[in-house]
Design an enzyme around this catalytic site. Structure first.
Site, PDB file in Angstrom:
ATOM      1  N   LYS A 186       2.126   2.208  -5.212  1.00 37.01           N
ATOM      2  CA  LYS A 186       2.865   1.758  -6.394  1.00 37.01           C
ATOM      3  C   LYS A 186       2.097   1.993  -7.688  1.00 37.01           C
ATOM      4  O   LYS A 186       2.673   2.338  -8.705  1.00 37.01           O
ATOM      5  CB  LYS A 186       3.178   0.251  -6.287  1.00 37.01           C
ATOM      6  CG  LYS A 186       4.107  -0.099  -5.152  1.00 37.01           C
ATOM      7  CD  LYS A 186       4.339  -1.595  -5.059  1.00 37.01           C
ATOM      8  CE  LYS A 186       3.170  -2.382  -4.517  1.00 37.01           C
ATOM      9  NZ  LYS A 186       2.784  -2.123  -3.142  1.00 37.01           N
ATOM     10  N   GLN A 196       2.137  -6.028  -3.218  1.00 41.97           N
ATOM     11  CA  GLN A 196       2.438  -6.121  -1.778  1.00 41.97           C
ATOM     12  C   GLN A 196       3.700  -5.300  -1.479  1.00 41.97           C
ATOM     13  O   GLN A 196       3.954  -4.315  -2.159  1.00 41.97           O
ATOM     14  CB  GLN A 196       2.590  -7.575  -1.312  1.00 41.97           C
ATOM     15  CG  GLN A 196       1.283  -8.349  -1.274  1.00 41.97           C
ATOM     16  CD  GLN A 196       0.858  -8.900  -2.620  1.00 41.97           C
ATOM     17  OE1 GLN A 196       1.628  -9.528  -3.292  1.00 41.97           O
ATOM     18  NE2 GLN A 196      -0.389  -8.680  -2.990  1.00 41.97           N
ATOM     19  N   THR A 251      -5.883 -11.772   3.070  1.00 39.13           N
ATOM     20  CA  THR A 251      -6.960 -11.103   2.338  1.00 39.13           C
ATOM     21  C   THR A 251      -8.097 -12.081   2.028  1.00 39.13           C
ATOM     22  O   THR A 251      -9.121 -11.685   1.480  1.00 39.13           O
ATOM     23  CB  THR A 251      -6.429 -10.512   1.017  1.00 39.13           C
ATOM     24  OG1 THR A 251      -5.857 -11.571   0.240  1.00 39.13           O
ATOM     25  CG2 THR A 251      -5.376  -9.449   1.271  1.00 39.13           C
ATOM     26  N   ASP A 289       0.819  -1.226   0.000  1.00 35.84           N
ATOM     27  CA  ASP A 289       0.000   0.000   0.000  1.00 35.84           C
ATOM     28  C   ASP A 289       0.845   1.264   0.000  1.00 35.84           C
ATOM     29  O   ASP A 289       0.455   2.283   0.577  1.00 35.84           O
ATOM     30  CB  ASP A 289      -0.970   0.007   1.200  1.00 35.84           C
ATOM     31  CG  ASP A 289      -1.757  -1.277   1.277  1.00 35.84           C
ATOM     32  OD1 ASP A 289      -2.281  -1.698   0.235  1.00 35.84           O
ATOM     33  OD2 ASP A 289      -1.818  -1.875   2.370  1.00 35.84           O
ATOM     34  N   GLU A 290       1.990   1.215  -0.665  1.00 35.43           N
ATOM     35  CA  GLU A 290       2.876   2.393  -0.707  1.00 35.43           C
ATOM     36  C   GLU A 290       2.469   3.386  -1.792  1.00 35.43           C
ATOM     37  O   GLU A 290       3.040   4.479  -1.877  1.00 35.43           O
ATOM     38  CB  GLU A 290       4.339   1.961  -0.960  1.00 35.43           C
ATOM     39  CG  GLU A 290       4.965   1.088   0.123  1.00 35.43           C
ATOM     40  CD  GLU A 290       4.776  -0.391  -0.153  1.00 35.43           C
ATOM     41  OE1 GLU A 290       4.021  -0.727  -1.093  1.00 35.43           O
ATOM     42  OE2 GLU A 290       5.362  -1.215   0.567  1.00 35.43           O
ATOM     43  N   THR A 309      -7.617  -1.366   0.052  1.00 34.31           N
ATOM     44  CA  THR A 309      -8.356  -1.310  -1.213  1.00 34.31           C
ATOM     45  C   THR A 309      -9.124  -2.609  -1.444  1.00 34.31           C
ATOM     46  O   THR A 309     -10.225  -2.610  -1.988  1.00 34.31           O
ATOM     47  CB  THR A 309      -7.358  -1.142  -2.401  1.00 34.31           C
ATOM     48  OG1 THR A 309      -6.351  -0.239  -2.013  1.00 34.31           O
ATOM     49  CG2 THR A 309      -8.033  -0.653  -3.648  1.00 34.31           C
ATOM     50  N   ARG A 362     -10.349  -3.062   5.218  1.00 29.03           N
ATOM     51  CA  ARG A 362      -9.946  -3.016   6.632  1.00 29.03           C
ATOM     52  C   ARG A 362      -9.142  -1.750   6.908  1.00 29.03           C
ATOM     53  O   ARG A 362      -8.370  -1.307   6.051  1.00 29.03           O
ATOM     54  CB  ARG A 362      -9.031  -4.219   6.959  1.00 29.03           C
ATOM     55  CG  ARG A 362      -9.718  -5.547   6.896  1.00 29.03           C
ATOM     56  CD  ARG A 362      -8.736  -6.670   7.196  1.00 29.03           C
ATOM     57  NE  ARG A 362      -7.794  -6.900   6.109  1.00 29.03           N
ATOM     58  CZ  ARG A 362      -6.846  -7.828   6.130  1.00 29.03           C
ATOM     59  NH1 ARG A 362      -6.683  -8.589   7.186  1.00 29.03           N
ATOM     60  NH2 ARG A 362      -6.037  -7.998   5.107  1.00 29.03           N
ATOM     61  N   GLY A 389      -4.112  -4.401  -4.393  1.00 30.82           N
ATOM     62  CA  GLY A 389      -5.125  -3.398  -4.736  1.00 30.82           C
ATOM     63  C   GLY A 389      -4.434  -2.111  -5.106  1.00 30.82           C
ATOM     64  O   GLY A 389      -3.744  -1.525  -4.285  1.00 30.82           O
ATOM     65  N   HIS A 390      -4.550  -1.712  -6.359  1.00 32.29           N
ATOM     66  CA  HIS A 390      -3.906  -0.482  -6.810  1.00 32.29           C
ATOM     67  C   HIS A 390      -4.982   0.512  -7.204  1.00 32.29           C
ATOM     68  O   HIS A 390      -5.802   0.229  -8.064  1.00 32.29           O
ATOM     69  CB  HIS A 390      -2.998  -0.760  -8.021  1.00 32.29           C
ATOM     70  CG  HIS A 390      -1.823  -1.623  -7.684  1.00 32.29           C
ATOM     71  ND1 HIS A 390      -1.122  -2.349  -8.601  1.00 32.29           N
ATOM     72  CD2 HIS A 390      -1.224  -1.862  -6.501  1.00 32.29           C
ATOM     73  CE1 HIS A 390      -0.139  -2.998  -7.996  1.00 32.29           C
ATOM     74  NE2 HIS A 390      -0.193  -2.726  -6.720  1.00 32.29           N
ATOM     75  N   ARG A 427      -6.085   0.328   7.980  1.00 35.55           N
ATOM     76  CA  ARG A 427      -4.664  -0.018   8.056  1.00 35.55           C
ATOM     77  C   ARG A 427      -4.078   0.516   9.350  1.00 35.55           C
ATOM     78  O   ARG A 427      -4.440   1.601   9.793  1.00 35.55           O
ATOM     79  CB  ARG A 427      -3.908   0.601   6.883  1.00 35.55           C
ATOM     80  CG  ARG A 427      -4.368   0.088   5.545  1.00 35.55           C
ATOM     81  CD  ARG A 427      -3.610   0.772   4.412  1.00 35.55           C
ATOM     82  NE  ARG A 427      -4.120   0.349   3.124  1.00 35.55           N
ATOM     83  CZ  ARG A 427      -4.308   1.144   2.071  1.00 35.55           C
ATOM     84  NH1 ARG A 427      -4.019   2.423   2.153  1.00 35.55           N
ATOM     85  NH2 ARG A 427      -4.782   0.673   0.940  1.00 35.55           N
TER      86      ARG A 427
END
Ligand code: IMP
Length: 446
Positions: free
Chosen positions: A25, A236, A141, A22-23, A315, A319, A49-50, A321
């Site tokens: 990307k 990831q 997930t 979740d950075e 995404t 949930r 998830g992007h 983070r």
């Protein structure tokens, strides 16, 4: 332009997350796709998830490479990815619904292992059992990722290519389902699944998938030989890597840059530049150690600020983070295992307005000072973070497009991170849109 032993002439960039995913990307991959003829996923599955924002319009992608948002870019799903046939067709249909031409541009490796309904059932049943037995959930997930990779490594997986051969598919499916049903009905205490609906559903999708099946490694080789640039899109994050992450609180694939080669069928000399994507703070979904984690419940607290201003919700699963300060000692681990050429810092604007910014620069562990994230999850749990503190900034950095436009304190913060890590910051993302980007050194011209 690179000329290597294999005679390839394209320049290839690998994009990886350097934290727990979740950075941001997807946005960066989309931005870089301007310079690429092909974008490739090489690991993971639809657990990723992007979210991309293009001219204010949001699109969420899970399995399909982010390159799909640029006309004319070829997209590939490499052999290292686990593919749920129902999901991939649903995602294609959804993207077609917003006017994208997907089927002519997407190619899926014949060697990808399939995720089938019993993998999802096993994933859920295992998590439930871990919880009731007191072992503690991994917080997966729930997409069947781990069980599908287990079948691959055990050499019994059904693969995309099996969909072309109904009899072979039927035989392998029976054997595999029998095995999983024994586990489901036995120690996993869940309901076994019926063969026929699984077979019928897979066969109904097979014809649609067939035109997209390909020999991905060879296709990529030809693109490079013709001078085309490739972008490898990691999913990831490095600290979720099956070997190098916070095991067992990890995903089931290698998320590090080296796997871009094995997971798509290209040689390692074809990975020319590794861009590590790093959020200006840290988040994590699911269980596992997180030394710089902050409490998030109290309005006005830093944890609450990061969670709400950063809109930190998964995404894929929705949930919340977990949030905390940037952990530069964990980032150092990621830099080592990926061979990061340069960093891209994302979501810097979320720190705007905080009076003080902290960065974890090491830990105290059993009375000693450690400057890199340990390898043992129990040791990480015992780590007490050591922080450097910086004055914050009140100005907005949102949407900045030049380094010099950033407040002095923001630049000082980033310079300290860069110095600690020993890798240059080549890009800063200052907002979700393509235009919200500061470029210091272009990965395709490095
Ligand atoms: P799995 O990949 O579904 O098996 O989940 C294993 C761990 O990886 C869990 O902690 C998940 O929350 C985490 N995870 C998997 N995919 C992502 C992702 O794309 N972003 C962040 N965390 C993820």
């Amino acid at each position: 332009m690179q000329q290597t032993h294999s005679g390839a002439r394209g320049h290839n960039v690998v994009v990886v997350g350097t934290q727990w995913g979740d950075e941001g990307k997807g946005k960066v991959v989309d931005w870089l796709t301007d310079h690429a003829q092909a974008v490739v996923r090489f690991q993971g599955g639809h657990n990723a998830g992007h979210t991309l924002v293009i001219k204010g319009v949001k699109t969420a992608l899970q399995l399909i490479p982010s390159g799909i948002m640029r006309d004319g870019v070829a997209c590939f799903i490499g052999n290292g990815v686990v593919v749920d046939p129902t999901h991939v067709l649903a995602e294609i249909t959804r993207l077609e619904g917003i006017g994208l031409d997907v089927r002519s541009r997407l190619r899926i490796s014949e060697s990808c292992p399939l995720i089938l309904p019993f993998h999802v059932a096993v994933d859920h049943a295992r998590e439930a059992l871990r919880e009731t037995s007191g072992a503690g959930k991994i917080g997966t997930t729930g997409k069947g990722i781990g069980p599908a990779y287990e079948d691959k490594v055990a050499r019994r997986a059904l693969r995309v290519q099996d969909l072309k051969h109904p009899e072979r598919f039927a035989r392998k499916l029976r054997e595999l389902l029998d095995l999983h049903n024994v586990a489901l009905g036995g120690y996993l205490r869940a309901k076994p699944l019926d063969y026929q609906p699984i077979y019928d559903a897979a066969m109904a999708l097979a014809e649609q998938l067939r035109p997209m099946m390909a020999d991905v490694g060879y296709e990529l080789y030809k693109i490079n030989r013709a001078g085309g640039n490739i972008l490898f899109e990691g999913a990831q994050g490095s600290l979720l890597d099956i070997d190098h992450g916070t095991y067992p609180y990890v995903t089931s694939s290698n998320c590090v840059a080296g796997n871009a080669a094995a997971g798509s069928g290209v040689g390692p000399d074809q990975l020319h530049y590794v861009l590590g994507i790093t959020k200006a703070y840290t988040t994590r979904v699911g269980s596992g150690p997180f030394p710089s984690e902050l409490p998030m419940d109290e309005p006005g607290s830093v944890g609450h600020h990061l969670s709400t201003v950063g809109q930190e919700r998964g995404t894929v699963t929705g949930r919340p983070r977990r949030c905390g300060w940037l952990d530069a000692a964990a980032l150092k681990r990621a830099t080592v295992i990926n061979g990061v050429s340069g960093l891209c810092i994302t979501k810097l604007d979320v720190l705007d307005g905080l009076p003080e910014i902290q960065v974890c620069v090491g830990y105290e562990l059993d009375g000693r000072r450690v400057d890199i994230l340990p390898l043992d999850a129990d040791e990480i749990l015992a780590c007490r973070p050591v922080y450097d503190s910086f004055p914050g900034w009140s100005e907005s950095t949102f949407g900045a497009t030049r380094w010099d436009d950033l407040p002095l304190n923001a630049r000082r913060y980033l310079e300290r991170v860069q110095q600690f890590i020993g890798a240059p910051i080549d890009m800063v993302s200052t907002g979700p849109d393509r235009e919200h980007t500061i470029l210091l050194r272009h990965p395709y011209q490095a």
